[in-house]
Write a protein that holds these residues in place. Structure first.
Motif, PDB file in Angstrom:
ATOM      1  N   CYS A 123      74.845  -9.245 -40.011  1.00  0.00           N
ATOM      2  CA  CYS A 123      74.991  -7.822 -40.342  1.00  0.00           C
ATOM      3  C   CYS A 123      74.151  -7.569 -41.592  1.00  0.00           C
ATOM      4  N   MET A 124      72.973  -6.982 -41.374  1.00  0.00           N
ATOM      5  CA  MET A 124      71.942  -6.942 -42.417  1.00  0.00           C
ATOM      6  C   MET A 124      72.361  -6.215 -43.682  1.00  0.00           C
ATOM      7  N   ILE A 151      59.034  -6.120 -40.791  1.00  0.00           N
ATOM      8  CA  ILE A 151      60.349  -5.833 -40.237  1.00  0.00           C
ATOM      9  C   ILE A 151      60.289  -4.539 -39.420  1.00  0.00           C
ATOM     10  N   SER A 152      60.948  -4.541 -38.251  1.00  0.00           N
ATOM     11  CA  SER A 152      60.925  -3.329 -37.443  1.00  0.00           C
ATOM     12  C   SER A 152      62.208  -3.207 -36.636  1.00  0.00           C
ATOM     13  N   VAL A 153      62.584  -1.979 -36.366  1.00  0.00           N
ATOM     14  CA  VAL A 153      63.799  -1.757 -35.580  1.00  0.00           C
ATOM     15  C   VAL A 153      63.446  -1.873 -34.109  1.00  0.00           C
ATOM     16  N   CYS A 202      69.333  -3.564 -33.141  1.00  0.00           N
ATOM     17  CA  CYS A 202      68.724  -4.849 -33.483  1.00  0.00           C
ATOM     18  C   CYS A 202      67.433  -4.637 -34.263  1.00  0.00           C
ATOM     19  N   TYR A 203      67.139  -5.601 -35.143  1.00  0.00           N
ATOM     20  CA  TYR A 203      65.896  -5.590 -35.913  1.00  0.00           C
ATOM     21  C   TYR A 203      65.087  -6.850 -35.617  1.00  0.00           C
ATOM     22  N   MET A 213      73.508  -0.543 -38.816  1.00  0.00           N
ATOM     23  CA  MET A 213      73.915   0.766 -38.303  1.00  0.00           C
ATOM     24  C   MET A 213      72.808   1.792 -38.544  1.00  0.00           C
ATOM     25  N   VAL A 214      72.366   2.431 -37.472  1.00  0.00           N
ATOM     26  CA  VAL A 214      71.376   3.504 -37.564  1.00  0.00           C
ATOM     27  C   VAL A 214      71.922   4.699 -36.791  1.00  0.00           C
ATOM     28  N   LYS A 215      72.162   5.808 -37.473  1.00  0.00           N
ATOM     29  CA  LYS A 215      72.673   7.031 -36.832  1.00  0.00           C
ATOM     30  C   LYS A 215      73.865   6.744 -35.913  1.00  0.00           C
TER      31      LYS A 215
END
Lengths: 199, 255
Positions: free
Chosen positions: B176-177, B150-152, B140-141, B133-135
């Motif tokens: 689910c990281m 690692i990158s979004v 996905c990463y 979850m981002v904002k």
């Protein structure tokens, strides 16, 4: 007791080979019927689509040979489906060794399509030598989107959206819709029954 | 009736099984064949092997150990890690893997999903998704196996599931990281949202720590199977104990 394992260059024949090796069952890879000359039974594996598999079997002479075959034959997964008359998956004729059509599976409320995972064997014909040592309700591993409706030659069923042929036999020709090579102890038992003498 | 699948997940690096906590800090937990054979005998329904170092460093999993695993186990298994082409996938499938799973390479080249499905059939093609979850949105990463890379990905998880299935994915593994390795339970809400639009088998990953977590993700999220790693590797629960407990709770599992 040597099994001919028909090799049509489709993926994952390795799993079947290793399953036979775990059973200490001798086998030869049979690309053509001539390769199977010294064998006393024939295992027809299969992945992919019916049309492609039939074309490859035809090119290698196996369609003609299997129609005339008198040795015990076991078709696995797509290999079982190929034993029937006709496939609605590829709109093509199959080997025609067992009456019936292969149709698209409709899971209804039972889950996603295709039918993937461990499901139970029911309505077993316990007189069949392939089912020696197998009990009603044991689980085996299925991966398929098309199926053979249950007919008079079914010797085991499963249920996914409705009754599904899990195993079939007509005379010397038999098949498993599931993957015995991936079905733990139950699968090993059925494969052993085939390679060690059940006709 | 189809059984819910319990799938131990073995993260592999340099031929050993390892386990990280939220993708950082890895410890050695054992030999691949020993662990694969043990889990198969205990009643695991399937195994997944992730070469977690493969994607960031552009290596691919070594088919040699795939072959060794195929010889010892009699249940299906899936191989993941840096599979970037039809040829990479073929090598693993011909070595005895039943499925291949692609994650970062699918994000980089979505047409790879179609190519694999056309060549081997959708039943062989698993798309793995690492999501967080981002904002207020699940995104996905990429390259989650390497903390340095690692990158979004500017792709929403739910959109990506829909796209992957349209392209031919036969199964989705949703990791689910935020729950990975911490054993506080699966992200049932995120997985339920994924289930709503996922028409192929959906496998939950990240967070298993107790029997209740497995029951809840099956009952609340409706997933077809669950991946779990540390809870099994560390012996917090054994598979026979878990399955017996789930059966008593009314969850259909293979025993």
């Amino acid at each position: 007791m040597t099994t001919a394992l028909i090799d049509t260059s489709t993926a994952n024949i390795a799993s079947v080979r290793y399953a036979l090796e775990r059973l200490d069952a001798p086998y030869v890879l049979a690309c053509t019927p001539a390769d199977a000359a010294g064998c006393d039974r024939i295992l027809l594996p299969g992945v992919g689509t019916a049309g492609v598999a039939m074309a490859r079997l035809d090119q290698s002479g196996w369609v003609q040979a299997l129609r005339l075959e008198v040795r015990p034959v076991l078709g696995v997964c797509l290999g079982m489906q190929l034993l029937f008359d006709y496939s609605l998956e590829s709109e093509c004729a199959l080997l025609g060794l067992i009456p019936g059509r292969v149709e698209q599976l409709d899971p209804g409320e039972d889950g996603p399509w295709p039918h993937t995972g461990w499901n139970t064997l029911t309505d077993l014909d316990l007189s069949d030598p392939l089912l020696r040592g197998v009990n009603e309700g044991e689980y085996v591993y299925f991966v398929h989107g098309f199926y053979a409706p249950v007919g008079r030659y079914a010797i085991a069923r499963t249920r996914y959206g409705g009754p599904v042929t899990a195993m079939v036999r007509r005379g010397h020709v038999a098949g498993c819709q599931f993957h015995p090579e991936c079905s733990a102890g139950t699968g090993a038992q059925i494969l052993a029954n085939f390679v060690k003498g059940a006709s | 009736m189809l059984a819910r699948r319990i799938i131990p997940c073995l993260d592999v690096r340099d031929g050993r099984v390892i386990k990280g906590v939220q993708f950082r800090g890895h410890e050695d937990v054992g030999d691949i064949e020993d662990m694969a054979g043990r889990y198969a005998r205990q009643g695991a329904d399937e195994l997944v092997f992730y070469d977690i170092s493969a994607s960031p460093s552009r290596r691919t999993v070594d088919p040699e150990w795939v072959d060794r695993v195929a010889r010892v186990i009699d249940i299906p298994f899936c191989v993941a890690g840096g599979i970037r082409s039809v040829d990479h996938a073929r090598a693993r499938l011909f070595a005895g893997a039943d499925k291949v799973s692609i994650n970062t390479p699918a994000l980089e080249n979505p047409a790879l999903i179609e190519a694999l499905a056309a060549e081997f059939g959708s039943q062989c093609v698993v798309v793995g998704i690492d999501s967080r979850m981002v904002k207020g949105e699940w995104l996905c990463y990429r390259n989650t196996g390497d903390p340095g890379k690692i990158s979004v990905e500017p792709k929403r998880m739910l959109d990506w599931i829909r796209e992957a299935i349209n392209r031919g994915a036969g199964e989705i593994v949703l990791n689910c990281m935020d729950r990975d390795g911490v054993r506080k339970g699966y992200d049932v809400q995120q997985l339920a949202a994924a289930r709503e639009l996922c028409s192929v088998p959906l496998i939950a990953s990240g967070g298993a720590g107790a029997g209740e977590h497995f029951r809840d993700v099956f009952e609340i999220s409706g997933v077809d199977g669950v991946l779990a790693a540390s809870v099994f590797h560390k012996g917090v629960i054994t598979i026979p104990e878990l399955k017996a407990w789930l059966l008593a709770e009314g969850v259909k599992v293979r025993v």
